[in-house]
Design an enzyme around this catalytic site. Structure first.
Site, mmCIF file in Angstrom:
data_model
loop_
_atom_site.group_PDB
_atom_site.id
_atom_site.type_symbol
_atom_site.label_atom_id
_atom_site.label_comp_id
_atom_site.label_asym_id
_atom_site.label_seq_id
_atom_site.Cartn_x
_atom_site.Cartn_y
_atom_site.Cartn_z
ATOM 1 N N ASN A 9 40.026 12.244 -5.782
ATOM 2 C CA ASN A 9 40.887 13.126 -6.567
ATOM 3 C C ASN A 9 41.459 12.273 -7.690
ATOM 4 O O ASN A 9 42.368 11.487 -7.463
ATOM 5 C CB ASN A 9 42.000 13.695 -5.676
ATOM 6 C CG ASN A 9 43.006 14.518 -6.467
ATOM 7 O OD1 ASN A 9 42.790 14.807 -7.648
ATOM 8 N ND2 ASN A 9 44.100 14.885 -5.823
ATOM 9 N N LYS A 11 43.228 13.143 -10.079
ATOM 10 C CA LYS A 11 44.513 13.670 -10.558
ATOM 11 C C LYS A 11 44.505 13.683 -12.097
ATOM 12 O O LYS A 11 43.481 13.984 -12.685
ATOM 13 C CB LYS A 11 45.673 12.858 -9.966
ATOM 14 C CG LYS A 11 45.556 12.762 -8.428
ATOM 15 C CD LYS A 11 46.766 12.231 -7.753
ATOM 16 C CE LYS A 11 46.545 12.202 -6.247
ATOM 17 N NZ LYS A 11 47.694 11.736 -5.498
ATOM 18 N N HIS A 94 47.120 21.220 -3.451
ATOM 19 C CA HIS A 94 47.547 19.826 -3.300
ATOM 20 C C HIS A 94 49.078 19.773 -3.292
ATOM 21 O O HIS A 94 49.728 20.559 -3.979
ATOM 22 C CB HIS A 94 46.977 18.981 -4.446
ATOM 23 C CG HIS A 94 47.153 17.520 -4.217
ATOM 24 N ND1 HIS A 94 48.344 16.869 -4.459
ATOM 25 C CD2 HIS A 94 46.299 16.591 -3.718
ATOM 26 C CE1 HIS A 94 48.201 15.597 -4.132
ATOM 27 N NE2 HIS A 94 46.975 15.389 -3.678
ATOM 28 N N GLU A 96 51.078 17.939 -4.720
ATOM 29 C CA GLU A 96 51.682 17.782 -6.052
ATOM 30 C C GLU A 96 51.777 19.131 -6.756
ATOM 31 O O GLU A 96 52.709 19.389 -7.522
ATOM 32 C CB GLU A 96 50.867 16.770 -6.876
ATOM 33 C CG GLU A 96 51.112 15.353 -6.373
ATOM 34 C CD GLU A 96 49.922 14.420 -6.513
ATOM 35 O OE1 GLU A 96 48.980 14.731 -7.256
ATOM 36 O OE2 GLU A 96 49.941 13.354 -5.844
ATOM 37 N N GLU A 164 47.011 15.840 4.245
ATOM 38 C CA GLU A 164 47.619 14.761 3.470
ATOM 39 C C GLU A 164 49.124 14.742 3.713
ATOM 40 O O GLU A 164 49.865 15.526 3.109
ATOM 41 C CB GLU A 164 47.370 14.974 1.971
ATOM 42 C CG GLU A 164 45.911 14.987 1.582
ATOM 43 C CD GLU A 164 45.725 14.654 0.096
ATOM 44 O OE1 GLU A 164 44.990 13.718 -0.184
ATOM 45 O OE2 GLU A 164 46.334 15.316 -0.751
ATOM 46 N N GLY A 170 50.161 7.987 -2.413
ATOM 47 C CA GLY A 170 50.539 7.079 -3.501
ATOM 48 C C GLY A 170 51.643 6.113 -3.132
ATOM 49 O O GLY A 170 52.231 5.474 -4.004
ATOM 50 N N SER A 210 46.867 7.211 0.686
ATOM 51 C CA SER A 210 46.683 5.750 0.650
ATOM 52 C C SER A 210 45.461 5.287 1.442
ATOM 53 O O SER A 210 45.479 4.211 2.040
ATOM 54 C CB SER A 210 47.957 5.038 1.119
ATOM 55 O OG SER A 210 49.047 5.374 0.288
ATOM 56 N N GLY A 231 42.988 9.255 -3.669
ATOM 57 C CA GLY A 231 43.620 9.265 -4.985
ATOM 58 C C GLY A 231 43.390 7.940 -5.702
ATOM 59 O O GLY A 231 42.341 7.705 -6.299
ATOM 60 N N GLY A 232 44.363 7.061 -5.614
ATOM 61 C CA GLY A 232 44.337 5.784 -6.341
ATOM 62 C C GLY A 232 43.028 5.015 -6.214
ATOM 63 O O GLY A 232 42.492 4.517 -7.219
HETATM 64 P P1 13P Z 1 46.485 8.281 -2.794
HETATM 65 O O1 13P Z 1 45.136 7.930 -2.227
HETATM 66 O O2 13P Z 1 46.721 7.683 -4.157
HETATM 67 O O3 13P Z 1 47.593 8.016 -1.823
HETATM 68 O O4 13P Z 1 46.462 9.867 -3.051
HETATM 69 C C1 13P Z 1 46.049 10.697 -2.030
HETATM 70 C C2 13P Z 1 45.902 12.055 -2.575
HETATM 71 O O5 13P Z 1 46.864 12.705 -2.922
HETATM 72 C C3 13P Z 1 44.540 12.581 -2.724
HETATM 73 O O6 13P Z 1 44.554 13.925 -3.019
#
Ligand code: 13P
Length: 248
Positions: A9, A11, A94, A96, A164, A170, A210, A231-232
């Site tokens: 993702n 983002k 998500h 967010e 999640e 994050g 993470s 994510g990251g």
């Molecule tokens: P991180 O892997 O950066 O923690 O993000 C997870 C996420 O929100 C994937 O959708």
């Protein structure tokens, strides 16, 4: 058997050129992957990345889809628009989007039903906040998000669920593999009770929060965990490839 699925993702990161470059670097690194590999990219990158993934085993995903066919919904994107560009997967709900853009279980449900109806594969996100976990509300929240978000879905095996925990996104703070396994097991139990035991056993449930190269193997070794939403660690090709190749 549930085929593992690792999805990135991105983002709100990467221009179209940067996204295409990432995918071009990623292709040889994941070509022998045994899992499904997906990149969920910003809307502006979809065209460039759809060209870049051609002929590879990388599948294209978006990060949102509107529930209406078309119309006066400024800033939104329809399923047909995504399908026209070769999008197969779409992240829905998500945390967010729930936190910053007013997404609710009801809108998650509407988007999910439309996506399925159109032939997109929804990746439906659920997860509790730190406060909810600390006040013992994790199960209640996950039950509500699962039951309300998936209401009316006829074939649950046509979607993917991403668990999640919001406190792990994050933050560098991963749920322990046992914690993630137990919680995903609970989600599966809710699905068995509310929908059907057969689809509970067949639906793929990812962990997200993470997740990275160094912890992917342990998380993926857990019985209930069928993949990751990253994510990251999906923003650099070698990092993402390490997660995809967790078993190598
Ligand atoms: P991180 O892997 O950066 O923690 O993000 C997870 C996420 O929100 C994937 O959708």
């Amino acid at each position: 058997m549930r085929k593992p699925i690792i999805a990135g993702n991105w983002k709100m990161n990467k221009t179209p050129a940067e996204g295409a470059a990432l995918v071009n670097e990623l292709k040889p690194l994941v070509q022998d992957a045994e899992c499904d590999v997906v990149v969920c990219v910003p809307a502006t990158d979809i065209y460039a990345v759809s060209e870049a993934v051609k002929g590879s085993n990388i599948h294209l995903g978006a990060q949102n889809v509107h529930f209406a066919e078309s119309g006066a919904y400024t800033g939104e994107i329809s399923a047909d628009m995504l399908l026209a560009l070769g999008v197969e997967y779409v992240i829905i709900g998500h945390s967010e989007r729930r936190q910053y853009f007013g997404e609710t279980d009801e809108t998650v449900n509407k988007r999910t039903l439309t996506a399925l109806n159109k032939g997109l594969i929804p990746i439906v996100c659920i997860g509790e906040t730190l406060e909810e976990r600390e006040t013992g509300k994790t199960e209640e929240v996950l039950r509500r998000q699962t039951v309300e978000g998936l209401k009316g879905v006829e074939d649950l095996t046509k979607l993917v669920i991403a668990y999640e925990p919001v406190w792990a996104i994050g933050t560098g703070r991963t749920a322990t593999s046992e914690q993630a396994n137990e919680t995903i097991g609970f989600i599966r139990k809710v699905i068995a009770e509310t929908f059907c035991p057969k689809c509970a056993a067949a639906v793929r449930i990812q962990y997200g929060g993470s997740m990275k190269g160094s912890n992917a193997k342990e998380l993926m070794a857990q019985e209930e965990i069928d993949g990751g939403l990253i994510g990251g660690a999906s923003l650099k090709a070698p990092d993402f490839a390490q997660v995809v190749n967790y078993n190598k």
